[in-house]
Scaffold this motif. Structure first.
Motif, PDB file in Angstrom:
ATOM      1  N   PRO A  58     -16.442 -15.149  37.083  1.00 11.32           N
ATOM      2  CA  PRO A  58     -17.537 -15.274  36.077  1.00 11.32           C
ATOM      3  C   PRO A  58     -17.265 -15.268  34.629  1.00 11.32           C
ATOM      4  O   PRO A  58     -18.038 -15.538  33.897  1.00 11.32           O
ATOM      5  CB  PRO A  58     -18.558 -14.257  36.840  1.00 11.32           C
ATOM      6  CG  PRO A  58     -17.775 -14.039  37.980  1.00 11.32           C
ATOM      7  CD  PRO A  58     -16.293 -14.087  37.975  1.00 11.32           C
ATOM      8  N   ILE A  59     -16.366 -14.186  34.356  1.00  9.73           N
ATOM      9  CA  ILE A  59     -16.009 -14.163  33.207  1.00  9.73           C
ATOM     10  C   ILE A  59     -15.339 -15.120  32.224  1.00  9.73           C
ATOM     11  O   ILE A  59     -15.855 -15.403  31.123  1.00  9.73           O
ATOM     12  CB  ILE A  59     -14.829 -12.795  32.872  1.00  9.73           C
ATOM     13  CG1 ILE A  59     -15.380 -11.457  33.766  1.00  9.73           C
ATOM     14  CG2 ILE A  59     -14.825 -12.559  31.449  1.00  9.73           C
ATOM     15  CD1 ILE A  59     -16.873 -11.154  33.223  1.00  9.73           C
ATOM     16  N   VAL A  78     -16.239 -18.137  33.192  1.00 13.80           N
ATOM     17  CA  VAL A  78     -17.479 -19.156  32.955  1.00 13.80           C
ATOM     18  C   VAL A  78     -18.093 -18.738  31.611  1.00 13.80           C
ATOM     19  O   VAL A  78     -18.339 -19.530  30.852  1.00 13.80           O
ATOM     20  CB  VAL A  78     -18.173 -19.143  34.235  1.00 13.80           C
ATOM     21  CG1 VAL A  78     -19.611 -19.648  33.915  1.00 13.80           C
ATOM     22  CG2 VAL A  78     -17.671 -19.716  35.184  1.00 13.80           C
ATOM     23  N   LEU A  79     -18.232 -17.361  31.416  1.00 13.91           N
ATOM     24  CA  LEU A  79     -19.110 -17.148  30.277  1.00 13.91           C
ATOM     25  C   LEU A  79     -18.522 -17.350  28.956  1.00 13.91           C
ATOM     26  O   LEU A  79     -19.056 -17.621  28.099  1.00 13.91           O
ATOM     27  CB  LEU A  79     -19.685 -15.777  30.515  1.00 13.91           C
ATOM     28  CG  LEU A  79     -19.180 -14.449  30.096  1.00 13.91           C
ATOM     29  CD1 LEU A  79     -19.670 -14.168  28.644  1.00 13.91           C
ATOM     30  CD2 LEU A  79     -19.369 -13.315  30.851  1.00 13.91           C
TER      31      LEU A  79
END
Lengths: 264, 348, 296
Positions: free
Chosen positions: A29-30, A32-33
């Protein structure tokens, strides 16, 4: 994997792939952000091109920057206070039984047990009764309370089962208790202390409810700011400020490592 | 790594973060609002023109703001509160009477915003922005044009089933269901509350998500094809999804308004009044609308509005829908209990 | 053998205990008082007028005729939260234990870096992390794309807005709280001990159960507490990844201080939860009285 006699990991086949999976899961997710923070589009779901404009929006938004700064100050201060208190408490609780031990242990974990919103309102009412001025300081006081168990439990876990003779011997070797602590106890506890401090830090950094209620004028934190964006919708600004926080975290870690390197 | 390295690292890092705090301006104003609901440039303009520096603090809902004030927190000069919350604040003696009509620019206030149900004489409040809560759908998905009715939302056609987003908001959802069920949204009658629950429960299987955050993204990515939305969000949705249509249901829709209120115990009453008066200038009110995507209540602000905002029926409401608007209402404890029990049952 | 005298130990424990007692204990006493007060008409409470309605309405509700009826809504919500927290704790342990072991086996210099690596993602905001998960998990999202590109056609994962998504998100959120305590207790493991065990003919399972697990137990207990209990209060992840379809304890309590404006009931729910957790811990400590550290 090459066989390293000093490292028994090769004996346990599943461990390394599991750890790799763990870090992939953690950082997915990191990534992705981070990617999205460079999306030119206002909407996260639609990629229209590379742009750094959200970073300039963030750097031009004083309120958001101020709230990020508040969050860091609060997390750092409460982590330091909580970790010191928790280290002392863990050392006191480490060996032998004493009357009221169960009560003390329950007290040290109490902040975990009460739902945040109840703690938040209770603390706010209490601060008003005893006349604490609401602001950064009141948030630090309240955060320290719930950071203590997060720091305490890893340190306690570290101490459990450790050989007391080591510390006994240290006390005999060094005339002065502080030296015994510095040379023996502290290095022994260090992995627990570092773990506890890191957990306190991230739990404080992410807190919304308690900061919201016990804060006063001028003490908006980053989570409060982000949660307050509901009327307008969350924009990629939030991704950008998150990326900036990551950079700060890496700078912080690097500084610590550099100092470490210079000293040795 | 040893303790000292960590502490040194930490303090170096703290210094990076701290920087120098700005010198105190002539005056200060503590402003309490949702975040990104007021243009940052406008704070700068205000400071330039009046010498008063504004510090913004934010909250995420009317109720948490109220809980905080009720517990005794203070220190704010201006809070932005929705209509029913203005009522609560006046009744709980949390609002300062400052007689907005005596302010020079009050003459700019357009009808019907010169009065308000809970503050008819405008002694305590002035409208900041207002909007409506309806629903938006993707007209590309619809096989034919939908009716102006909550029926389309609560008993969706086949093409929308499972593709519906609802606001995760007890007050908004309960109100909409009550309009559709034809009962008062502040009903104290359990039988009527049951009707509302029936509407909501019947709809639940068709709902993809209850969420108040990210409604625009969800529509634009076509994750859902219909979403209950505030009209400003609907306007934003249309910027990236031109086929989005905002519906003003004929059974009624909530018209909410957010107001400037001076909380009791405000540190600087005069600065607060200066700010409210300044915000009633058409140019400044328009700047707020352009930024937030919601309408203000100031005459002559039209001239400064963005064309896109003016042209969008979601924001610039066509006159014929005016009688569909139902203002926000401060419900009794008994009505709130029923509402909360309905909401809890829906989500058990 | 006592390291510290009784007297000294008192002074070591005192700062933390007094601090928590003052800033947490006293406010809670005040809040217990709030929970037996009458609610204010507009929120808040009427100081001085008592009512036990809050505790009664946890189990009972009044029907149309004003009769008390059993109402299981709140209990169901509590049970759901407990179940989800238990699942999260188990998942975090399955992923966290091998990782902690892995980190503990790294060379001294590298271990601290791993600790930071475990916590760095949490410098970002919880809302943002959950959004990232939504983008990953949604139908036609990044994981879907990835699976399609390696030739697995799922026809949409259909995982977002389900309890599975909530588990993924919650496990993610609480992982560091499992890994780091286990690491802290495993770090003291002497590699030579394991080698010696193997040399003496122990197999992998024996080495694991006789040497590694006993050492890790205090860490696992600490980690389980730090995951299970905070997870009971999780608010954002169930709302976002679960699509807000089912309430958790904290959503329920939050709504009492929010739209319902019923402080006494909100506090009462908080105390019911506190009592349940304390009871569970009591049962646990009675059942597992002989923890390894007490045996030494």
């Amino acid at each position: 994997m090459k066989i390293d006699r000093a490292n028994p990991l090769w004996r346990f086949h599943g461990i390394t792939p599991m750890a790799i999976f763990f870090f992939a899961y953690l950082y997915l997710p990191i990534i992705v952000l981070l990617v999205l923070s460079f999306n030119e589009n206002r909407l996260a779901t639609i990629w229209t091109g590379f742009s750094t404009k959200w970073y300039s929006v963030v750097l031009g938004n004083d309120d958001m920057l101020r709230s990020a700064k508040n969050s860091l100050i609060i997390a750092l201060s409460s982590t330091i206070i909580a970790t010191i208190a928790a280290t002392l408490a863990a050392m006191g609780m480490a060996r032998g039984r004493f009357r009221g031990e169960g009560g003390v242990a329950a007290m040290l974990t109490l902040p975990l047990l009460v739902p945040e919103i109840v703690t938040a309102i209770a603390t706010l009412l209490f601060f008003i009764v005893i006349g604490v001025k609401l602001g950064l300081l009141s948030i630090i006081i309240a955060h320290t309370v719930f950071c203590i168990p997060f720091a305490y439990l890893p340190i306690r876990a570290r101490l459990d089962g450790m050989d007391p003779a080591l510390i006994e011997a240290a006390n005999d070797l060094y005339a002065n208790e502080w030296q015994a602590f510095k040379r023996i106890t502290f290095p022994l506890l260090w992995p627990g202390i570092l773990s506890g401090a890191m957990l306190s830090f991230i739990i404080s950094l992410d807190d919304f409810v308690i900061s919201y209620f016990v804060g006063g004028a001028g003490s908006t934190t980053l989570p409060i700011y982000i949660f307050g964006m509901i009327r307008i919708g969350i924009t990629p600004e939030v991704n950008a400020i998150s990326a900036l926080m990551l950079i700060i975290s890496i700078v912080f870690v690097s500084i610590s490592f550099l100092i470490d390197r210079v000293r040795y | 790594m040893k303790l000292r390295s960590i502490l040194l690292g930490a303090s170096a890092f703290a210094m990076l973060g701290m920087g120098a705090t700005a010198a105190k301006a002539d005056g200060e104003l503590f402003f309490y609002n949702w975040s990104n609901y007021f243009p940052p440039e406008l704070f700068e303009k205000f400071e330039k023109e009046t010498g008063i520096k504004v510090t913004l603090d934010v909250y995420d809902s009317n109720e948490t703001m109220l809980a905080k004030l009720q517990a005794g927190a203070s220190g704010y000069d201006i809070v932005v509160a929705s209509d029913y919350m203005v009522d609560v604040m006046i009744k709980e003696k949390l609002a300062t009477e400052f007689d907005a009509k005596s302010l020079e620019n009050f003459k700019n206030v357009a009808k019907p915003h010169d009065t308000m149900k809970y503050d008819p004489e405008r002694k305590y409040s002035v409208t900041y922005l207002w909007g409506t809560t309806g629903f938006t759908y993707d007209s590309d998905v619809a096989k034919e044009k939908l009716d102006d009715s909550w029926k389309e939302f609560f008993e969706p056609r086949e093409e929308f089933q499972g593709k519906i987003g609802a606001l995760n908001d007890e007050v908004e959802m309960y109100a909409a269901a009550s309009y559709y069920a034809g009962v008062d949204k502040c009903t104290e009658d359990p039988a009527e509350a049951q009707k509302i629950l029936d509407v909501l429960q019947k709809q639940k299987p068709y709902i993809a998500v209850y969420s108040s955050e990210g409604t625009i993204d969800r529509m634009a990515a076509k994750e859902v094809s219909m979403h209950m939305q505030w009209n400003g969000a609907s306007h934003r949705t249309r910027e990236s999804l031109p086929s989005a249509v905002f519906v003003y249901p004929k059974e009624g829709l909530t018209f909410w308004s957010d107001h400037f209120v001076i909380p009791s115990g405000a540190p600087d009453l005069e600065n607060a009044k200066t700010f409210i008066n300044w915000m009633m200038q058409p140019e400044n009110a328009a700047a707020a609308s352009n930024y937030a995507g919601y309408m203000n209540g100031i005459k002559g602000s039209d001239a400064f509005l963005d064309d896109a905002l003016k042209a969008d029926p979601a924001v610039n409401m066509p006159e014929e829908y005016a009688d569909r608007l139902v203002p926000g209402k401060n419900c009794s404890p008994k009505a709130r209990d029923l509402r909360n029990r309905v909401w809890t049952k829906l989500k058990t | 053998m006592e390291i510290f005298t009784r007297h000294k130990r008192f002074w070591l424990v005192a700062p933390a205990v007094i601090y928590i007692g003052f800033f947490m204990g006293l406010p809670l006493v005040q809040m217990a008082y709030v929970s037996i007060l009458e609610r204010g008409a507009n929120g808040g409470v009427n100081w001085g007028s008592f009512s036990f309605d809050s505790y009664i309405s946890f189990i009972f509700e009044r029907d149309l005729m004003d009769n008390l009826m059993v109402n299981t809504d709140y209990l169901q919500i509590f049970l759901r939260s407990f179940g989800l927290s238990a699942l999260t704790t188990v998942l975090a342990l399955i992923l966290g234990f091998p990782t902690a072991f892995y980190i503990a086996m790294q060379p001294q210099k590298r271990r601290n870096m791993f600790i930071f690596l475990v916590t760095i993602p949490f410098w970002t905001n919880i809302l943002v992390r959950n959004y990232a998960w939504m983008l990953l998990l949604r139908n036609g999202g990044l994981i879907d794309h990835f699976l399609a590109s390696v030739g697995i056609q799922t026809g949409g994962l259909d995982i977002l807005y389900t309890p599975y998504a909530v588990s993924i998100g919650l496990t993610y959120t609480y992982l560091p709280f499992m890994v780091l305590p286990i690491y802290a207790s495993l770090e003291k493991l002497d590699h030579r001990l394991i080698e010696a065990a193997f040399d003496l003919g122990a197999n992998k399972r024996k080495a694991m159960t006789r040497i590694i697990l006993p050492l890790a137990t205090p860490g696992i207990v600490a980690g389980a507490i730090l995951v299970f209990i905070p997870c009971l209060g999780a608010y954002v992840t169930p709302e976002l990844l679960g699509g807000g379809k089912f309430m958790m304890i904290s959503n329920l309590i939050g709504s009492q201080f929010g739209a319902a404006r019923n402080w006494p009931f909100g506090s009462a729910l908080g105390f019911v939860l506190l009592a349940m957790v304390l009871l569970a811990m009591l049962v646990y400590s009675l059942k597992f009285k002989k923890l390894p550290e007490d045996a030494s």
